[in-house]
Motif scaffolding. Sequence first.
Motif, PDB file in Angstrom:
ATOM      1  N   GLY A  67      -8.306   4.868  30.975  1.00 19.72           N
ATOM      2  CA  GLY A  67      -8.234   3.513  30.436  1.00 19.72           C
ATOM      3  C   GLY A  67      -7.452   2.551  31.308  1.00 19.72           C
ATOM      4  O   GLY A  67      -7.761   1.361  31.363  1.00 19.72           O
ATOM      5  N   GLY A  68      -6.419   3.042  31.969  1.00 20.43           N
ATOM      6  CA  GLY A  68      -5.562   2.190  32.789  1.00 20.43           C
ATOM      7  C   GLY A  68      -4.114   2.335  32.366  1.00 20.43           C
ATOM      8  O   GLY A  68      -3.727   1.892  31.285  1.00 20.43           O
ATOM      9  N   MET A  69      -3.316   2.959  33.248  1.00 25.47           N
ATOM     10  CA  MET A  69      -1.936   3.295  32.881  1.00 25.47           C
ATOM     11  C   MET A  69      -1.041   2.070  32.730  1.00 25.47           C
ATOM     12  O   MET A  69      -0.111   2.084  31.936  1.00 25.47           O
ATOM     13  CB  MET A  69      -1.335   4.237  33.924  1.00 25.47           C
ATOM     14  CG  MET A  69      -1.923   5.622  33.942  1.00 25.47           C
ATOM     15  SD  MET A  69      -1.010   6.709  35.049  1.00 25.47           S
ATOM     16  CE  MET A  69      -1.258   5.871  36.620  1.00 25.47           C
ATOM     17  N   ALA A  82     -13.781   8.141  37.955  1.00 26.36           N
ATOM     18  CA  ALA A  82     -12.847   7.076  37.578  1.00 26.36           C
ATOM     19  C   ALA A  82     -11.684   6.982  38.553  1.00 26.36           C
ATOM     20  O   ALA A  82     -11.280   5.884  38.955  1.00 26.36           O
ATOM     21  CB  ALA A  82     -12.339   7.318  36.156  1.00 26.36           C
ATOM     22  N   VAL A  83     -11.148   8.130  38.956  1.00 26.91           N
ATOM     23  CA  VAL A  83     -10.014   8.127  39.882  1.00 26.91           C
ATOM     24  C   VAL A  83     -10.426   7.599  41.252  1.00 26.91           C
ATOM     25  O   VAL A  83      -9.690   6.839  41.896  1.00 26.91           O
ATOM     26  CB  VAL A  83      -9.421   9.550  40.008  1.00 26.91           C
ATOM     27  CG1 VAL A  83      -8.400   9.607  41.131  1.00 26.91           C
ATOM     28  CG2 VAL A  83      -8.775   9.971  38.696  1.00 26.91           C
ATOM     29  N   LEU A  84     -11.628   7.966  41.716  1.00 27.46           N
ATOM     30  CA  LEU A  84     -12.081   7.564  43.045  1.00 27.46           C
ATOM     31  C   LEU A  84     -12.469   6.093  43.127  1.00 27.46           C
ATOM     32  O   LEU A  84     -12.133   5.401  44.089  1.00 27.46           O
ATOM     33  CB  LEU A  84     -13.265   8.439  43.482  1.00 27.46           C
ATOM     34  CG  LEU A  84     -12.963   9.907  43.789  1.00 27.46           C
ATOM     35  CD1 LEU A  84     -14.238  10.646  44.135  1.00 27.46           C
ATOM     36  CD2 LEU A  84     -11.961  10.022  44.942  1.00 27.46           C
ATOM     37  N   PRO A  88      -9.368   3.258  40.250  1.00 29.18           N
ATOM     38  CA  PRO A  88      -8.018   3.833  40.178  1.00 29.18           C
ATOM     39  C   PRO A  88      -7.121   3.148  39.146  1.00 29.18           C
ATOM     40  O   PRO A  88      -6.130   3.742  38.717  1.00 29.18           O
ATOM     41  CB  PRO A  88      -7.478   3.650  41.596  1.00 29.18           C
ATOM     42  CG  PRO A  88      -8.294   2.552  42.187  1.00 29.18           C
ATOM     43  CD  PRO A  88      -9.647   2.679  41.577  1.00 29.18           C
ATOM     44  N   ARG A  89      -7.450   1.918  38.759  1.00 29.11           N
ATOM     45  CA  ARG A  89      -6.659   1.225  37.736  1.00 29.11           C
ATOM     46  C   ARG A  89      -7.246   1.375  36.343  1.00 29.11           C
ATOM     47  O   ARG A  89      -6.815   0.697  35.415  1.00 29.11           O
ATOM     48  CB  ARG A  89      -6.527  -0.253  38.088  1.00 29.11           C
ATOM     49  CG  ARG A  89      -5.734  -0.495  39.372  1.00 29.11           C
ATOM     50  CD  ARG A  89      -5.438  -1.955  39.550  1.00 29.11           C
ATOM     51  NE  ARG A  89      -4.620  -2.196  40.744  1.00 29.11           N
ATOM     52  CZ  ARG A  89      -4.170  -3.377  41.098  1.00 29.11           C
ATOM     53  NH1 ARG A  89      -4.452  -4.451  40.364  1.00 29.11           N
ATOM     54  NH2 ARG A  89      -3.426  -3.508  42.186  1.00 29.11           N
ATOM     55  N   ARG A 115      -9.396  -6.707  34.376  1.00 28.89           N
ATOM     56  CA  ARG A 115      -8.249  -7.501  34.830  1.00 28.89           C
ATOM     57  C   ARG A 115      -8.479  -8.053  36.231  1.00 28.89           C
ATOM     58  O   ARG A 115      -8.159  -9.192  36.511  1.00 28.89           O
ATOM     59  CB  ARG A 115      -6.991  -6.628  34.806  1.00 28.89           C
ATOM     60  CG  ARG A 115      -5.742  -7.361  35.235  1.00 28.89           C
ATOM     61  CD  ARG A 115      -4.519  -6.475  35.126  1.00 28.89           C
ATOM     62  NE  ARG A 115      -4.267  -6.079  33.751  1.00 28.89           N
ATOM     63  CZ  ARG A 115      -3.256  -5.308  33.378  1.00 28.89           C
ATOM     64  NH1 ARG A 115      -2.416  -4.837  34.300  1.00 28.89           N
ATOM     65  NH2 ARG A 115      -3.073  -4.994  32.123  1.00 28.89           N
ATOM     66  N   ARG A 116      -9.086  -7.243  37.113  1.00 28.89           N
ATOM     67  CA  ARG A 116      -9.362  -7.697  38.474  1.00 28.89           C
ATOM     68  C   ARG A 116     -10.363  -8.841  38.461  1.00 28.89           C
ATOM     69  O   ARG A 116     -10.222  -9.832  39.186  1.00 28.89           O
ATOM     70  CB  ARG A 116      -9.901  -6.539  39.310  1.00 28.89           C
ATOM     71  CG  ARG A 116     -10.141  -6.891  40.773  1.00 28.89           C
ATOM     72  CD  ARG A 116     -10.820  -5.758  41.510  1.00 28.89           C
ATOM     73  NE  ARG A 116     -10.059  -4.526  41.369  1.00 28.89           N
ATOM     74  CZ  ARG A 116     -10.515  -3.346  41.818  1.00 28.89           C
ATOM     75  NH1 ARG A 116     -11.702  -3.257  42.397  1.00 28.89           N
ATOM     76  NH2 ARG A 116      -9.754  -2.266  41.678  1.00 28.89           N
TER      77      ARG A 116
END
Length: 318
Positions: A260-262, A300-302, A305-306, A313-314
Amino acid sequence: MSGFDLRKQVPNVVVWLLLLTMPLWMNAVGGYTQLGTQVVVMGLAAMSLNFLLGYTGVLSFGHAAYFGLGAYGVGMTIRYLVPSTGIGMLVGTGVGALAAAIIGPMIVRLRGVYFAMVTIAFAQVFYFVAFRWNHVTGGDDGLTNWTREPINFGFATLHIEQDPVTFYYFVLAIFAVAVAVMALLLQSPFGRTLIAIRENERRTRFLGINVNFHIWASWLISCTFMALSGTLYALLNNFVDPRALYWTQSGVFVIMCVLGGMRSFWGPLVGAAIYVVLQDYLSSATPNWMSFIGLVFVVAVLFFPRGVLGIFRRKSVE
Protein backbone atom coordinates in the motif's frame (compact mmCIF):
# COMPACT_ATOMS: atom_id res chain seq x y z
CA MET A 1 -4.70 27.73 1.30
CA SER A 2 -8.26 26.61 2.08
CA GLY A 3 -8.55 24.92 -1.34
CA PHE A 4 -5.28 23.09 -0.75
CA ASP A 5 -6.42 21.88 2.68
CA LEU A 6 -9.72 20.70 1.21
CA ARG A 7 -7.94 18.70 -1.47
CA LYS A 8 -5.80 17.01 1.18
CA GLN A 9 -8.98 15.72 2.85
CA VAL A 10 -10.25 14.00 -0.29
CA PRO A 11 -8.44 10.68 0.41
CA ASN A 12 -9.85 10.63 3.96
CA VAL A 13 -13.39 11.20 2.68
CA VAL A 14 -13.05 8.51 0.01
CA VAL A 15 -11.66 5.95 2.48
CA TRP A 16 -14.39 6.53 5.04
CA LEU A 17 -17.16 6.49 2.43
CA LEU A 18 -15.92 3.14 1.17
CA LEU A 19 -15.63 1.73 4.69
CA LEU A 20 -19.00 2.98 5.86
CA THR A 21 -20.82 1.62 2.82
CA MET A 22 -18.82 -1.60 2.41
CA PRO A 23 -21.62 -3.98 3.52
CA LEU A 24 -23.85 -2.38 0.87
CA TRP A 25 -21.58 -2.96 -2.13
CA MET A 26 -19.36 -5.85 -1.02
CA ASN A 27 -21.82 -8.53 -2.14
CA ALA A 28 -22.33 -6.79 -5.49
CA VAL A 29 -18.63 -7.18 -6.37
CA GLY A 30 -18.55 -10.85 -5.41
CA GLY A 31 -17.47 -10.48 -1.80
CA TYR A 32 -19.22 -10.93 1.53
CA THR A 33 -19.51 -9.01 4.78
CA GLN A 34 -17.03 -11.15 6.72
CA LEU A 35 -14.41 -10.46 4.05
CA GLY A 36 -14.95 -6.72 4.53
CA THR A 37 -14.56 -7.19 8.29
CA GLN A 38 -11.29 -9.05 7.72
CA VAL A 39 -10.04 -6.18 5.55
CA VAL A 40 -10.71 -3.71 8.36
CA VAL A 41 -9.09 -5.94 11.01
CA MET A 42 -5.98 -6.64 8.97
CA GLY A 43 -5.88 -3.00 7.90
CA LEU A 44 -5.68 -1.97 11.55
CA ALA A 45 -2.89 -4.51 12.11
CA ALA A 46 -0.91 -3.21 9.11
CA MET A 47 -1.40 0.42 10.17
CA SER A 48 -0.22 -0.51 13.66
CA LEU A 49 3.01 -1.94 12.26
CA ASN A 50 3.38 1.07 9.98
CA PHE A 51 3.37 3.36 13.02
CA LEU A 52 6.75 1.81 13.86
CA LEU A 53 7.99 0.92 10.38
CA GLY A 54 6.79 3.76 8.19
CA TYR A 55 6.95 6.67 10.63
CA THR A 56 9.80 5.67 12.96
CA GLY A 57 11.86 3.74 10.41
CA VAL A 58 12.27 0.62 12.58
CA LEU A 59 11.56 -2.79 11.03
CA SER A 60 9.97 -5.47 13.19
CA PHE A 61 9.44 -9.05 12.04
CA GLY A 62 7.91 -10.06 15.37
CA HIS A 63 4.64 -8.12 15.55
CA ALA A 64 2.68 -11.35 15.11
CA ALA A 65 3.54 -12.05 18.75
CA TYR A 66 1.37 -9.17 19.96
CA PHE A 67 -1.31 -9.89 17.37
CA GLY A 68 -1.46 -13.46 18.69
CA LEU A 69 -1.31 -12.43 22.34
CA GLY A 70 -4.33 -10.20 21.78
CA ALA A 71 -6.16 -13.04 20.02
CA TYR A 72 -5.38 -15.61 22.71
CA GLY A 73 -6.08 -13.07 25.43
CA VAL A 74 -9.66 -12.46 24.34
CA GLY A 75 -10.32 -16.13 23.55
CA MET A 76 -8.97 -17.49 26.83
CA THR A 77 -10.75 -14.80 28.85
CA ILE A 78 -14.12 -15.64 27.31
CA ARG A 79 -13.58 -19.40 27.62
CA TYR A 80 -11.93 -19.68 31.03
CA LEU A 81 -12.66 -16.50 33.01
CA VAL A 82 -15.74 -14.49 32.09
CA PRO A 83 -17.96 -14.64 28.98
CA SER A 84 -17.61 -10.95 28.15
CA THR A 85 -16.43 -9.58 24.81
CA GLY A 86 -15.49 -6.21 26.27
CA ILE A 87 -13.47 -7.62 29.17
CA GLY A 88 -11.82 -10.10 26.82
CA MET A 89 -10.73 -7.32 24.48
CA LEU A 90 -9.31 -5.33 27.39
CA VAL A 91 -7.39 -8.35 28.67
CA GLY A 92 -6.06 -9.26 25.22
CA THR A 93 -4.96 -5.71 24.45
CA GLY A 94 -3.48 -5.32 27.93
CA VAL A 95 -1.49 -8.56 27.72
CA GLY A 96 -0.03 -7.51 24.36
CA ALA A 97 0.84 -4.05 25.67
CA LEU A 98 2.44 -5.48 28.82
CA ALA A 99 4.59 -7.89 26.84
CA ALA A 100 5.69 -5.06 24.51
CA ALA A 101 6.51 -2.80 27.47
CA ILE A 102 8.73 -5.50 29.00
CA ILE A 103 10.47 -6.56 25.78
CA GLY A 104 10.95 -3.02 24.45
CA PRO A 105 13.81 -1.93 26.75
CA MET A 106 15.73 -5.13 25.89
CA ILE A 107 15.80 -4.41 22.17
CA VAL A 108 15.47 -0.64 21.85
CA ARG A 109 19.21 -0.08 21.41
CA LEU A 110 19.40 -2.42 18.42
CA ARG A 111 19.00 -1.23 14.84
CA GLY A 112 18.47 -2.64 11.40
CA VAL A 113 18.63 -6.38 10.87
CA TYR A 114 19.63 -6.98 14.52
CA PHE A 115 16.40 -5.39 15.76
CA ALA A 116 14.35 -7.37 13.24
CA MET A 117 15.99 -10.70 14.15
CA VAL A 118 15.54 -10.22 17.89
CA THR A 119 11.86 -9.41 17.42
CA ILE A 120 11.50 -12.70 15.50
CA ALA A 121 13.21 -14.55 18.35
CA PHE A 122 10.81 -13.18 20.98
CA ALA A 123 7.83 -13.89 18.72
CA GLN A 124 8.89 -17.50 18.31
CA VAL A 125 9.06 -17.91 22.09
CA PHE A 126 5.37 -16.99 22.35
CA TYR A 127 4.58 -19.23 19.37
CA PHE A 128 6.16 -22.31 20.97
CA VAL A 129 4.41 -21.61 24.29
CA ALA A 130 1.04 -21.54 22.51
CA PHE A 131 1.98 -24.60 20.44
CA ARG A 132 3.12 -26.72 23.38
CA TRP A 133 0.65 -25.66 26.09
CA ASN A 134 -1.99 -28.02 24.72
CA HIS A 135 -4.33 -28.32 27.69
CA VAL A 136 -4.79 -24.53 27.86
CA THR A 137 -4.29 -23.15 24.35
CA GLY A 138 -5.39 -26.22 22.42
CA GLY A 139 -1.96 -26.52 20.85
CA ASP A 140 -1.89 -26.95 17.08
CA ASP A 141 -5.66 -27.58 17.05
CA GLY A 142 -6.30 -24.06 18.28
CA LEU A 143 -8.45 -22.57 21.03
CA THR A 144 -12.06 -23.64 20.48
CA ASN A 145 -15.37 -23.92 22.37
CA TRP A 146 -15.85 -20.19 22.80
CA THR A 147 -17.65 -17.48 20.87
CA ARG A 148 -18.02 -13.71 20.90
CA GLU A 149 -20.73 -12.54 23.28
CA PRO A 150 -23.30 -9.75 22.92
CA ILE A 151 -22.29 -6.43 24.45
CA ASN A 152 -24.68 -5.04 27.05
CA PHE A 153 -24.54 -1.25 27.46
CA GLY A 154 -27.23 -1.24 30.16
CA PHE A 155 -29.75 0.65 28.05
CA ALA A 156 -29.26 -1.56 24.97
CA THR A 157 -27.59 -4.77 23.85
CA LEU A 158 -25.42 -5.04 20.76
CA HIS A 159 -25.83 -8.51 19.26
CA ILE A 160 -22.51 -8.85 17.49
CA GLU A 161 -22.70 -12.63 17.78
CA GLN A 162 -25.63 -12.94 15.37
CA ASP A 163 -25.51 -10.40 12.57
CA PRO A 164 -22.31 -10.09 10.46
CA VAL A 165 -23.24 -6.52 9.50
CA THR A 166 -23.60 -5.50 13.15
CA PHE A 167 -20.23 -7.02 13.93
CA TYR A 168 -18.69 -5.23 10.94
CA TYR A 169 -19.80 -1.83 12.20
CA PHE A 170 -18.64 -2.73 15.71
CA VAL A 171 -15.18 -3.50 14.29
CA LEU A 172 -15.29 -0.33 12.18
CA ALA A 173 -16.08 1.76 15.27
CA ILE A 174 -13.05 0.29 17.09
CA PHE A 175 -10.97 0.87 13.96
CA ALA A 176 -12.10 4.51 13.78
CA VAL A 177 -11.10 5.22 17.38
CA ALA A 178 -7.70 3.53 16.95
CA VAL A 179 -6.99 5.33 13.68
CA ALA A 180 -8.00 8.68 15.19
CA VAL A 181 -5.60 8.16 18.10
CA MET A 182 -2.78 7.23 15.73
CA ALA A 183 -3.46 10.27 13.56
CA LEU A 184 -3.44 12.61 16.56
CA LEU A 185 -0.17 11.13 17.81
CA LEU A 186 1.49 11.46 14.41
CA GLN A 187 0.39 15.09 14.07
CA SER A 188 1.70 15.94 17.55
CA PRO A 189 5.30 16.94 18.42
CA PHE A 190 5.84 13.31 19.41
CA GLY A 191 4.93 12.18 15.90
CA ARG A 192 7.19 14.80 14.31
CA THR A 193 10.01 13.52 16.48
CA LEU A 194 9.44 9.98 15.24
CA ILE A 195 9.70 11.20 11.64
CA ALA A 196 12.90 13.06 12.53
CA ILE A 197 14.34 9.83 13.94
CA ARG A 198 13.40 8.04 10.73
CA GLU A 199 15.04 10.66 8.53
CA ASN A 200 18.25 11.15 10.51
CA GLU A 201 18.70 9.53 13.90
CA ARG A 202 22.15 11.03 14.50
CA ARG A 203 21.00 14.61 14.02
CA THR A 204 17.99 13.95 16.23
CA ARG A 205 20.34 12.81 19.02
CA PHE A 206 22.41 15.98 18.59
CA LEU A 207 19.25 17.99 19.31
CA GLY A 208 19.17 16.44 22.77
CA ILE A 209 16.21 14.14 22.11
CA ASN A 210 16.11 10.78 23.89
CA VAL A 211 15.92 8.64 20.76
CA ASN A 212 15.76 5.29 22.57
CA PHE A 213 12.80 6.41 24.66
CA HIS A 214 10.89 7.62 21.59
CA ILE A 215 11.56 4.35 19.76
CA TRP A 216 10.38 2.41 22.83
CA ALA A 217 7.22 4.54 23.01
CA SER A 218 6.58 4.04 19.28
CA TRP A 219 7.14 0.29 19.74
CA LEU A 220 4.72 0.16 22.67
CA ILE A 221 1.99 2.11 20.85
CA SER A 222 2.42 0.00 17.72
CA CYS A 223 2.26 -3.30 19.62
CA THR A 224 -0.76 -2.18 21.66
CA PHE A 225 -2.80 -1.44 18.56
CA MET A 226 -1.53 -4.68 17.05
CA ALA A 227 -2.85 -6.59 20.08
CA LEU A 228 -6.19 -4.77 19.70
CA SER A 229 -6.40 -5.92 16.09
CA GLY A 230 -5.59 -9.45 17.27
CA THR A 231 -8.59 -9.42 19.62
CA LEU A 232 -10.84 -8.40 16.73
CA TYR A 233 -9.35 -11.12 14.52
CA ALA A 234 -10.12 -13.78 17.12
CA LEU A 235 -13.65 -12.46 17.60
CA LEU A 236 -14.20 -12.50 13.84
CA ASN A 237 -13.32 -16.18 13.58
CA ASN A 238 -14.37 -17.33 17.08
CA PHE A 239 -11.10 -19.22 16.92
CA VAL A 240 -7.35 -18.70 17.28
CA ASP A 241 -4.39 -21.02 16.67
CA PRO A 242 -0.59 -20.67 17.00
CA ARG A 243 -0.24 -19.52 13.38
CA ALA A 244 -1.41 -16.09 14.56
CA LEU A 245 1.88 -15.90 16.48
CA TYR A 246 4.16 -17.35 13.82
CA TRP A 247 6.86 -15.20 12.20
CA THR A 248 5.32 -15.61 8.73
CA GLN A 249 2.29 -13.67 9.97
CA SER A 250 4.64 -10.78 10.77
CA GLY A 251 5.90 -11.02 7.20
CA VAL A 252 2.33 -10.70 5.94
CA PHE A 253 1.94 -7.43 7.85
CA VAL A 254 5.16 -6.10 6.30
CA ILE A 255 3.92 -7.10 2.83
CA MET A 256 0.69 -5.18 3.42
CA CYS A 257 2.61 -2.05 4.40
CA VAL A 258 4.90 -2.26 1.37
CA LEU A 259 2.05 -2.99 -1.08
CA GLY A 260 0.00 0.00 0.00
CA GLY A 261 2.82 2.43 0.78
CA MET A 262 4.74 2.63 4.04
CA ARG A 263 5.02 6.40 4.24
CA SER A 264 1.35 7.16 3.69
CA PHE A 265 -1.23 6.98 6.44
CA TRP A 266 -3.81 4.92 4.53
CA GLY A 267 -1.28 2.90 2.53
CA PRO A 268 -1.23 -0.14 4.86
CA LEU A 269 -5.04 -0.30 4.78
CA VAL A 270 -4.95 -0.36 0.98
CA GLY A 271 -2.23 -3.01 1.08
CA ALA A 272 -4.28 -5.09 3.54
CA ALA A 273 -7.33 -4.86 1.27
CA ILE A 274 -5.28 -6.02 -1.73
CA TYR A 275 -3.71 -8.91 0.19
CA VAL A 276 -6.92 -10.12 1.88
CA VAL A 277 -9.01 -9.99 -1.31
CA LEU A 278 -6.31 -11.68 -3.38
CA GLN A 279 -5.90 -14.36 -0.72
CA ASP A 280 -9.63 -15.02 -0.62
CA TYR A 281 -10.11 -15.30 -4.37
CA LEU A 282 -6.85 -17.07 -5.23
CA SER A 283 -7.05 -19.62 -2.41
CA SER A 284 -10.44 -20.75 -3.72
CA ALA A 285 -9.02 -21.07 -7.24
CA THR A 286 -5.63 -22.71 -6.67
CA PRO A 287 -3.66 -24.30 -3.81
CA ASN A 288 -0.62 -22.32 -5.02
CA TRP A 289 -2.16 -18.96 -4.20
CA MET A 290 0.88 -17.89 -2.17
CA SER A 291 3.02 -18.02 -5.31
CA PHE A 292 0.76 -15.53 -7.05
CA ILE A 293 0.74 -13.18 -4.07
CA GLY A 294 4.53 -13.44 -3.95
CA LEU A 295 4.66 -12.48 -7.63
CA VAL A 296 2.41 -9.47 -6.99
CA PHE A 297 4.68 -8.42 -4.12
CA VAL A 298 7.82 -8.71 -6.27
CA VAL A 299 6.23 -6.63 -9.04
CA ALA A 300 5.16 -4.00 -6.51
CA VAL A 301 8.64 -3.74 -5.01
CA LEU A 302 10.33 -3.53 -8.42
CA PHE A 303 8.01 -1.11 -10.19
CA PHE A 304 6.10 0.64 -7.39
CA PRO A 305 8.59 0.97 -4.50
CA ARG A 306 6.36 3.57 -2.79
CA GLY A 307 3.32 1.33 -2.93
CA VAL A 308 -0.06 1.77 -4.56
CA LEU A 309 -0.77 5.11 -2.91
CA GLY A 310 2.71 6.29 -3.87
CA ILE A 311 1.61 6.14 -7.52
CA PHE A 312 -1.29 8.53 -6.95
CA ARG A 313 0.83 10.82 -4.79
CA ARG A 314 3.45 11.07 -7.55
CA LYS A 315 0.78 11.89 -10.13
CA SER A 316 -0.70 14.61 -7.90
CA VAL A 317 2.75 16.17 -7.47
CA GLU A 318 3.38 16.11 -11.21
